[in-house]
Design a protein around this motif. Structure first.
Motif, PDB file in Angstrom:
ATOM      1  N   ASN A  64       5.321  -3.852   0.974  1.00 44.94           N
ATOM      2  CA  ASN A  64       3.882  -3.713   0.734  1.00 44.94           C
ATOM      3  C   ASN A  64       3.223  -5.065   0.481  1.00 44.94           C
ATOM      4  OD1 ASN A  64       1.428  -2.347   0.496  1.00 44.94           O
ATOM      5  ND2 ASN A  64       1.575  -2.290  -1.734  1.00 44.94           N
ATOM      6  N   GLN A  65       3.650  -6.072   1.188  1.00 44.84           N
ATOM      7  CA  GLN A  65       2.999  -7.381   1.200  1.00 44.84           C
ATOM      8  C   GLN A  65       3.494  -8.139   2.422  1.00 44.84           C
ATOM      9  OE1 GLN A  65       4.478  -9.884  -2.162  1.00 44.84           O
ATOM     10  NE2 GLN A  65       5.691  -8.075  -2.609  1.00 44.84           N
ATOM     11  N   ASP A  74       8.136  -6.840  11.849  1.00 44.66           N
ATOM     12  CA  ASP A  74       6.797  -6.485  12.300  1.00 44.66           C
ATOM     13  C   ASP A  74       5.870  -6.805  11.138  1.00 44.66           C
ATOM     14  OD1 ASP A  74       4.518  -5.416  13.367  1.00 44.66           O
ATOM     15  OD2 ASP A  74       5.401  -3.488  13.916  1.00 44.66           O
ATOM     16  N   GLY A  75       5.108  -7.891  11.273  1.00 40.81           N
ATOM     17  CA  GLY A  75       4.310  -8.298  10.125  1.00 40.81           C
ATOM     18  C   GLY A  75       3.133  -9.168  10.489  1.00 40.81           C
ATOM     19  N   PHE A  76       2.410  -9.578   9.467  1.00 45.75           N
ATOM     20  CA  PHE A  76       1.185 -10.355   9.612  1.00 45.75           C
ATOM     21  C   PHE A  76       1.476 -11.781   9.184  1.00 45.75           C
ATOM     22  CE2 PHE A  76      -3.142 -11.693   8.398  1.00 45.75           C
ATOM     23  CZ  PHE A  76      -3.825 -11.320   9.534  1.00 45.75           C
ATOM     24  N   LEU A  77       1.492 -12.690  10.156  1.00 41.75           N
ATOM     25  CA  LEU A  77       1.800 -14.095   9.884  1.00 41.75           C
ATOM     26  C   LEU A  77       0.500 -14.838   9.632  1.00 41.75           C
ATOM     27  CD1 LEU A  77       3.982 -16.339   9.840  1.00 41.75           C
ATOM     28  CD2 LEU A  77       3.556 -16.639  12.275  1.00 41.75           C
ATOM     29  N   GLU A  78       0.261 -15.231   8.399  1.00 43.86           N
ATOM     30  CA  GLU A  78      -0.983 -15.895   8.042  1.00 43.86           C
ATOM     31  C   GLU A  78      -0.905 -17.377   8.370  1.00 43.86           C
ATOM     32  OE1 GLU A  78      -1.928 -15.127   4.002  1.00 43.86           O
ATOM     33  OE2 GLU A  78      -1.887 -12.957   4.218  1.00 43.86           O
ATOM     34  N   ASP A  79      -1.976 -17.871   8.981  1.00 43.73           N
ATOM     35  CA  ASP A  79      -2.094 -19.282   9.320  1.00 43.73           C
ATOM     36  C   ASP A  79      -3.308 -19.840   8.579  1.00 43.73           C
ATOM     37  OD1 ASP A  79      -1.230 -21.558  11.006  1.00 43.73           O
ATOM     38  OD2 ASP A  79      -3.217 -21.343  11.877  1.00 43.73           O
ATOM     39  N   LYS A  80      -3.495 -21.164   8.620  1.00 46.74           N
ATOM     40  CA  LYS A  80      -4.630 -21.761   7.915  1.00 46.74           C
ATOM     41  C   LYS A  80      -5.957 -21.219   8.404  1.00 46.74           C
ATOM     42  CE  LYS A  80      -2.366 -26.160   6.818  1.00 46.74           C
ATOM     43  NZ  LYS A  80      -2.402 -27.628   7.029  1.00 46.74           N
ATOM     44  N   PHE A 121      -0.645  -0.158   1.133  1.00 45.97           N
ATOM     45  CA  PHE A 121      -1.447  -0.298   2.349  1.00 45.97           C
ATOM     46  C   PHE A 121      -0.840  -1.296   3.341  1.00 45.97           C
ATOM     47  CE2 PHE A 121      -4.454   1.027  -0.974  1.00 45.97           C
ATOM     48  CZ  PHE A 121      -4.980   2.155  -0.367  1.00 45.97           C
ATOM     49  N   GLN A 122       0.073  -2.122   2.892  1.00 45.30           N
ATOM     50  CA  GLN A 122       0.656  -3.151   3.754  1.00 45.30           C
ATOM     51  C   GLN A 122       1.747  -2.541   4.635  1.00 45.30           C
ATOM     52  OE1 GLN A 122       0.801  -5.976   5.677  1.00 45.30           O
ATOM     53  NE2 GLN A 122       0.123  -7.048   3.845  1.00 45.30           N
ATOM     54  N   ASN A 123       1.672  -2.813   5.933  1.00 45.47           N
ATOM     55  CA  ASN A 123       2.622  -2.219   6.875  1.00 45.47           C
ATOM     56  C   ASN A 123       3.767  -3.140   7.262  1.00 45.47           C
ATOM     57  OD1 ASN A 123       1.228   0.261   7.106  1.00 45.47           O
ATOM     58  ND2 ASN A 123      -0.216  -0.660   8.541  1.00 45.47           N
ATOM     59  N   PRO A 174       2.566 -12.697  -8.779  1.00 44.37           N
ATOM     60  CA  PRO A 174       3.119 -12.240 -10.067  1.00 44.37           C
ATOM     61  C   PRO A 174       3.430 -10.756 -10.098  1.00 44.37           C
ATOM     62  CG  PRO A 174       0.765 -12.734 -10.257  1.00 44.37           C
ATOM     63  CD  PRO A 174       1.202 -13.232  -8.917  1.00 44.37           C
ATOM     64  N   GLU A 175       2.791  -9.969  -9.221  1.00 45.87           N
ATOM     65  CA  GLU A 175       3.056  -8.534  -9.194  1.00 45.87           C
ATOM     66  C   GLU A 175       4.210  -8.184  -8.257  1.00 45.87           C
ATOM     67  OE1 GLU A 175      -0.546  -6.601  -8.173  1.00 45.87           O
ATOM     68  OE2 GLU A 175      -1.650  -7.336  -9.918  1.00 45.87           O
TER      69      GLU A 175
END
Length: 294
Positions: free
Chosen positions: A134-135, A41-47, A115-117, A145-146
Motif C-alpha cells: 500500500n505504498q 507493477d508499480g508507480f516509479l516517481e521521478d523528479k 488505495f495503493q496498487n 514513519p507509518e
C-alpha cells in the motif's frame, strides 16, 4: 612450555577462520544473487513526472561481471523502450544483498489494504514472496514513519537504472513537445469523407487547404478545439492526447475530441455525440490520419 607456545600459535591461527565463519552467516553468495528474480507493477516517481512501470529485475553474470537487467512496458510514442542493462557496482550489489537479507525475514504473503496498487513478487532460492505494501514499492519505506519497516522495498532499482530512467524521461519530453508542435494547427478535410463513418473508419486531414479539402478542425495552443462549421457549444470543446502506445491495449497514440456532434456516425454509438476517440495512425507536418477507436 613448547606445548603451550604451540597451542597459542594454533589458537591465533584459527581466529580468522572463526571470525570469517561468524561473519559469513546470513550473507548472500554469488550463486544466490543470480537466483533472484523480481516481477513488479508499480508507480516509479521521478523528479518531473511519474511512470507506471510493469516489468521484472534479475541479475546475470558474464565474464565474472554482474549486470542488473530489467524488462519494462514502456514506449516513447510507438517505439518500444529496450530492456535496461547496467553493470553492478559493489555499492549496488551491497544494496541488493541487504534487500535479500530483509526479504528472508519477511512473511511470504503480505497484503496491506489501501488505495495503493503497487505490488511485487520476489523469487529467491526456490522460495517466493508476494508483497503488496500500500505504498510505492520503488521508494524507501523507512522514509515513511507509518511504514512497516520490516518490509523490503525496491528503492535500489532507481539507483541501478538512474541513467535509463533519466534518458527515458528526456526522450518522452522531446516526443511530447514534437507531437504538440505538429498537432496544434488547422487540419483540412473533404466534407464528403466524413459521411457514414463507423468504428474503425479512417479520416485523412491535411495541413494545407485545397479545393476538395475545404473544411477544417483546429487544435489550439491550449488544446481547445474549433471547426469551420462551428456550433454554439464549441466554445467548451477541447482535445486530449495520450502520447505513448499502451501495451496490450493500443499500437498507436490516442487522440480524443470532446465536441458535440463531431461526426455523423452510421453505427450510432451513444457517446459519439459528446466525444470521439481516435488512434493516430500518422502525424507529420502535412498529414494527420486518424482511425475511429470508439
Amino acid at each position: 612450555m613448547k606445548i603451550l607456545h604451540a597451542a597459542i600459535l594454533l589458537f591465533l591461527a584459527l581466529i580468522p577462520f572463526v571470525i570469517f565463519g561468524q561473519s559469513s552467516e546470513g550473507t548472500v553468495n554469488d550463486q544466490d544473487l543470480i537466483s533472484l528474480m523480481i516481477s513488479f507493477d508499480g508507480f516509479l516517481e521521478d523528479k518531473n513526472a511519474g511512470i507506471l512501470l510493469k516489468g521484472d529485475f534479475q541479475i546475470i553474470k558474464k565474464n565474472n561481471i554482474y549486470f542488473g537487467v530489467s524488462s519494462n512496458n514502456l514506449y516513447c510514442g510507438t517505439d518500444k523502450v529496450p530492456r535496461w542493462r547496467t553493470q553492478l557496482s559493489n555499492t549496488m550489489i551491497s544494496k541488493i544483498r541487504a534487500f535479500i537479507t530483509e526479504l528472508e525475514q519477511t512473511p511470504h504473503d503480505v497484503n496491506i489494504a489501501g488505495f495503493q496498487n503497487d505490488i511485487y513478487i520476489a523469487k529467491f532460492k526456490e522460495k517466493e514472496w508476494r508483497i503488496h505494501p500500500n505504498q510505492s514499492i520503488f521508494n524507501s519505506f523507512k522514509a515513511n514513519p507509518e511504514s512497516p519497516n520490516e518490509l523490503p522495498d525496491l528503492s535500489f532499482y532507481k539507483s541501478i537504472f538512474s541513467e535509463q530512467i533519466k534518458d527515458f524521461t528526456l526522450d518522452s519530453e522531446k516526443h511530447v513537445a514534437t507531437t504538440n508542435k505538429l498537432i496544434k494547427r488547422k487540419w483540412y478535410y473533404d466534407p464528403s469523407s466524413l459521411l457514414s463513418l463507423t468504428k474503425g473508419s479512417t479520416i485523412h486531414l491535411h495541413s494545407s487547404p485545397s479545393q476538395r479539402n475545404s473544411e477544417y478542425w483546429e487544435v489550439e495552443n491550449d488544446f481547445g478545439f474549433k471547426r469551420s462549421t462551428s456550433l454554439s457549444a464549441d466554445s467548451n470543446s477541447r482535445v486530449s492526447i495520450e502520447y505513448h502506445r499502451q501495451e496490450t491495449i493500443s499500437s498507436h497514440m490516442y487522440f480524443s475530441i470532446y465536441a458535440s456532434h463531431l461526426l455523423e456516425r452510421a453505427d450510432d454509438e451513444e457517446w459519439a455525440f459528446q466525444r470521439t476517440s481516435f488512434y493516430i495512425l500518422e502525424l507529420n507536418e502535412k498529414e494527420l490520419i486518424l482511425k475511429i477507436a470508439y
